[in-house]
Design an enzyme around this catalytic site. Structure first.
Site, mmCIF file in Angstrom:
data_model
loop_
_atom_site.group_PDB
_atom_site.id
_atom_site.type_symbol
_atom_site.label_atom_id
_atom_site.label_comp_id
_atom_site.label_asym_id
_atom_site.label_seq_id
_atom_site.Cartn_x
_atom_site.Cartn_y
_atom_site.Cartn_z
ATOM 1 N N TYR A 94 39.933 44.398 41.480
ATOM 2 C CA TYR A 94 38.533 44.137 41.242
ATOM 3 C C TYR A 94 38.580 45.588 39.734
ATOM 4 O O TYR A 94 38.343 44.821 38.643
ATOM 5 C CB TYR A 94 37.508 44.551 41.340
ATOM 6 C CG TYR A 94 36.679 42.952 41.702
ATOM 7 C CD1 TYR A 94 35.846 41.749 40.801
ATOM 8 C CD2 TYR A 94 37.223 42.290 43.011
ATOM 9 C CE1 TYR A 94 35.802 40.901 40.922
ATOM 10 C CE2 TYR A 94 36.829 40.667 43.637
ATOM 11 C CZ TYR A 94 36.617 39.863 42.629
ATOM 12 O OH TYR A 94 36.158 38.374 42.718
ATOM 13 N N HIS A 150 27.179 34.394 37.764
ATOM 14 C CA HIS A 150 28.327 34.856 38.765
ATOM 15 C C HIS A 150 28.435 36.783 38.592
ATOM 16 O O HIS A 150 28.885 36.973 39.219
ATOM 17 C CB HIS A 150 29.441 34.356 38.255
ATOM 18 C CG HIS A 150 29.447 32.788 38.526
ATOM 19 N ND1 HIS A 150 30.605 31.937 37.555
ATOM 20 C CD2 HIS A 150 28.795 32.061 38.767
ATOM 21 C CE1 HIS A 150 30.666 31.100 38.236
ATOM 22 N NE2 HIS A 150 29.756 30.572 39.615
ATOM 23 N N CYS A 158 25.854 47.824 47.404
ATOM 24 C CA CYS A 158 25.605 48.232 48.478
ATOM 25 C C CYS A 158 25.879 47.697 49.722
ATOM 26 O O CYS A 158 24.967 46.336 50.036
ATOM 27 C CB CYS A 158 24.858 49.645 48.831
ATOM 28 S SG CYS A 158 25.371 50.473 50.352
#
Length: 301
Positions: A94, A150, A158
């Site tokens: 990512y 999405h 978190c």
């Protein structure tokens, strides 16, 4: 709406394919003038967008041939199980995608959608973008009415306290700087979990994850409800650059078509849903979409 049957993100390759033995459906039209006539009268337009739109901005789609990061397909990394097994590898993936996106710009398809929304809003008409993309290029193009089903590459959540926030840091944490190269021979960085992105809420310091919907996860109920309302009330639907195999989004346009609303598909190739639609415009979205959404001669300045 039937999409409530599919609340988890999944890839189903055969669900929409026409079963053998049924009467053949009419082939969709590519008559731009006919589409423009319907467009000129539409008051509430839904535009569903997928990876094909962003691909024209040079964004990796991780689909089809060559759609790998290192030796993994996106589905092998975009899951809660993958993150639990190897959060360092998933964060490298990512981080790479975030850094790539910072070098990309909206293309003519994004810009045409944003310009159309702004122009029609002044006429009391509404355009809503329902996107599967997590790259925020619609935002950067100027679209305002967007449902990101999405999530976003540039938001984090978190794992401990659940706090979600926008995050545009580059790199997102010091340990990821220079990491994430997609080449197959690149070795995992194996970053200790304590050095991965951490929550900055007072007293928390929990592990952060990308605030995206991974395969097998349930879509945000509020966003899904809002999308359903748009799809149930639209009088014209465009499907732009989507493969129609990722659920539940793959059900959106076919269900609009079932209630008799015109659906126009803009794509480089046919999809499992193509034969269900009134129109299909073949080619790059950045080429086919701008003339379709341009000001109609009946529009007032």
């Amino acid at each position: 709406m039937i999409v409530r049957q599919f609340t988890c993100r999944a890839v189903l390759f055969a669900h929409l394919r026409k079963p053998g033995g049924r009467q053949a459906m009419a082939r969709p039209s590519s008559d731009l003038a006919a589409f423009r006539e319907i467009f000129s009268k539409a008051k509430n337009i839904a535009i569903i967008t997928g990876a094909g739109v962003s691909a024209e901005s040079g964004v990796p789609t991780f689909r089809g041939a060559g759609g790998y990061w290192r030796k993994w397909e996106a589905q092998e990394l975009a899951s809660p199980e993958a993150f639990a097994r190897n959060p360092s590898r998933v964060w490298e993936f990512y981080h790479y995608r975030r850094e790539v996106m910072l070098t990309k710009d909206p293309n003519p398809a994004h810009l045409a959608i944003a310009e159309c929304e702004e122009r029609l809003s002044k006429q009391g008409r509404k355009v809503t973008v329902i996107t599967q993309n997590i790259d925020e290029l619609h935002h950067r193009a100027g679209s305002k009415n967007i449902l990101e089903i999405h999530g976003s590459l540039f938001k984090t959540r978190c794992m401990t306290c659940g706090h979600e926030a926008a995050n545009y840091k580059s790199p997102i944490c010091a340990a990821l700087e220079g990491k994430g190269a997609p080449d197959p021979d690149t070795r995992d960085a194996e970053i200790p979990v304590q050095n991965l992105p951490r929550c900055e809420q007072t007293g928390c310091h929990g592990l952060l994850r990308p605030a995206v919907v991974w395969f097998g996860e349930t879509l945000d109920a509020d966003i899904l409800t809002r999308a359903e309302k748009v799809l149930d009330s639209c009088d014209l639907c465009l499907v732009v650059g989507t493969s129609s195999v990722v659920y539940p989004a793959a059900m959106f346009a076919p269900q609009v078509a079932v209630r008799g609303v015109p659906v126009a598909e803009f794509n480089m190739e046919n999809t499992p849903a193509t034969m269900r639609f009134k129109f299909h415009f073949h080619g790059p979205c950045g080429t086919t979409l701008p003339p379709a959404l341009a000001r109609h001669e009946t529009e007032q300045e």
